[in-house]
Design an enzyme around this catalytic site. Structure first.
Site: not given
Ligand code: IPM
Ligand code: MN
Length: 384
Positions: A161, A211, A243, A271
């Site tokens: 970000y 990850k 994942d 989300d």
């Protein structure tokens, strides 16, 4: 034990703080449904404050699209000054079709990212709680989601970000773009430390999501997460790849207590987790930093996780519960008013148990209310 389940056991009025506090809150109502939902949260806050002997001073300021229209900037300096001078910030939502041109130089989201960075809000707390009354509002099976009570802790001021370089170069057919994901060990450690501290007050389990099989930042994340874990021997740590976490979140969501992860992974996973609870309209959030306010608590920014919902803006039908629950988080984390926060959360739970719904979570046999009626229903159920 999930805090909510033990609440009926004590009379809340006996726990209300005897201190009379003055709360300085900056309100950034923002765009779309932002002003409608923050208005209801303010009514609830005022009601709680007046009945418990607290006073609240509000400052209002512009952020996002409304700020761009009025000043040409998504985060005007007046807004920054007011937020920095307050004990806590209540935010509605920013953005809308009017400002979505991808070529625009200034976008509402820059205001949101700007205020997070400016206030140093490195920890974003997104609790996901499945209310029994709403078990049918989710698309997932009741037996999978019943009792889900997790806290997603998203690192908020680092990673892709804010990483540089970021941008685009070249002309077609040679266009290229780059984003960068930097993390320092200090940034990882402070987020993980807060995750472990909060896990101590919950079910004592932290799931660190990364990850690490591909990304260097994730390998550092995992290393530092375990170094911090050593300071908290009473809390379990597990590592899960992002994942696979996205898969387990819908397969066995009850296994999670605190999930701690980097900015982009946390954005995506929260989300997904919101859908366990049925609607984005139900989920609050708190963003906290190092800065300690006048009351000895962390200055924070509190906002619903939903967006500005331009399609229903101005109609008075938006669900204010996520913002009302964000206001409860504000009382808890920025003012230490635990009993007052509990009272609001319990009132929301009672309204749902009484079959009251806004349109987003309505189902057969429930009573559909507008934003103001829902705010009033919560106020009527405050056990003060
Ligand atoms: C969120 C939102 C923001 C984010 C957007 C609006 C910039 O999706 O708060 O999750 O990506 O952080
Ligand atoms: Mn998001």
């Amino acid at each position: 034990m999930p805090i909510l389940q033990s609440r009926e056991a004590y009379p809340i009025s006996s726990l209300i703080s005897s201190l009379n506090m003055n709360l300085n809150i900056t309100v950034l109502a923002g765009d779309g449904i932002g002003p409608e939902v923050t208005a209801q949260a303010i009514l609830v806050l005022n009601n709680v404050a007046s009945r418990c002997g607290h006073t609240i001073s509000y400052e209002y300021a512009l952020l996002g699209g409304c700020a761009i229209d009025a000043t040409g900037e998504a985060l005007p300096s007046d807004t920054a000054t007011k937020c920095e001078a307050s004990d806590a910030v209540l935010l509605g939502a920013v953005g809308g079709p009017k400002w979505t041109d991808p070529k625009a130089r200034i976008r509402p989201e820059q205001g949101l990212l700007g205020i997070r960075k400016l206030m140093g809000l490195f920890a974003n707390l997104r609790p996901v709680k499945v209310y029994d009354a709403l078990i049918d509002a989710s698309t997932l099976k009741p037996e999978v989601i019943r009792g889900v009570d997790m806290l997603i802790m998203r690192e908020l001021t680092g990673g892709a970000y804010f990483g540089k370089p970021q941008g685009r170069t070249g002309e077609a057919p040679n266009r290229s773009a780059v984003d960068t994901t930097p993390y320092t060990e200090a940034e990882i450690a402070r987020l993980m430390r807060m995750a472990f501290e909060l896990a101590r007050g919950r079910r004592k389990k932290v799931t660190s999501v990364d990850k690490a099989n591909v990304l260097a930042t994730s390998r550092l994340w995992r290393e530092v997460a375990h170094e911090v874990a050593a300071e908290f021997p009473d809390v379990e740590i597990e590592d899960v790849l992002v994942d696979s976490c996205s898969m387990f979140l819908i397969r066995t969501p009850r296994n999670y207590d605190v999930i701690a992860t980097e900015n982009l992974f946390g954005d995506i996973l929260s989300d997904e987790a919101a859908m366990l609870a049925g609607s984005m309209g139900m989920l609050p959030s708190a963003s906290l930093g190092e800065f300690i306010n006048r009351h000895g608590f962390r200055r924070g920014l509190y906002e619903p996780i939903h967006g500005s919902a331009p399609d229903i803006a101005g109609k008075g039908i938006a669900n204010p519960l996520a913002t009302i629950l964000s206001a409860a988080m504000m009382l808890r984390w920025s003012f230490g008013l635990t009993a007052e926060a509990d009272t609001i959360e319990l009132a929301v739970e009672r309204a749902l148990a009484d079959g009251l719904r806004c349109k987003d979570i309505a189902s057969v046999g429930t009573t559909v209310l507008g934003s103001a009626e829902m705010g009033q229903a919560v106020i009527e159920r405050l056990n003060l």
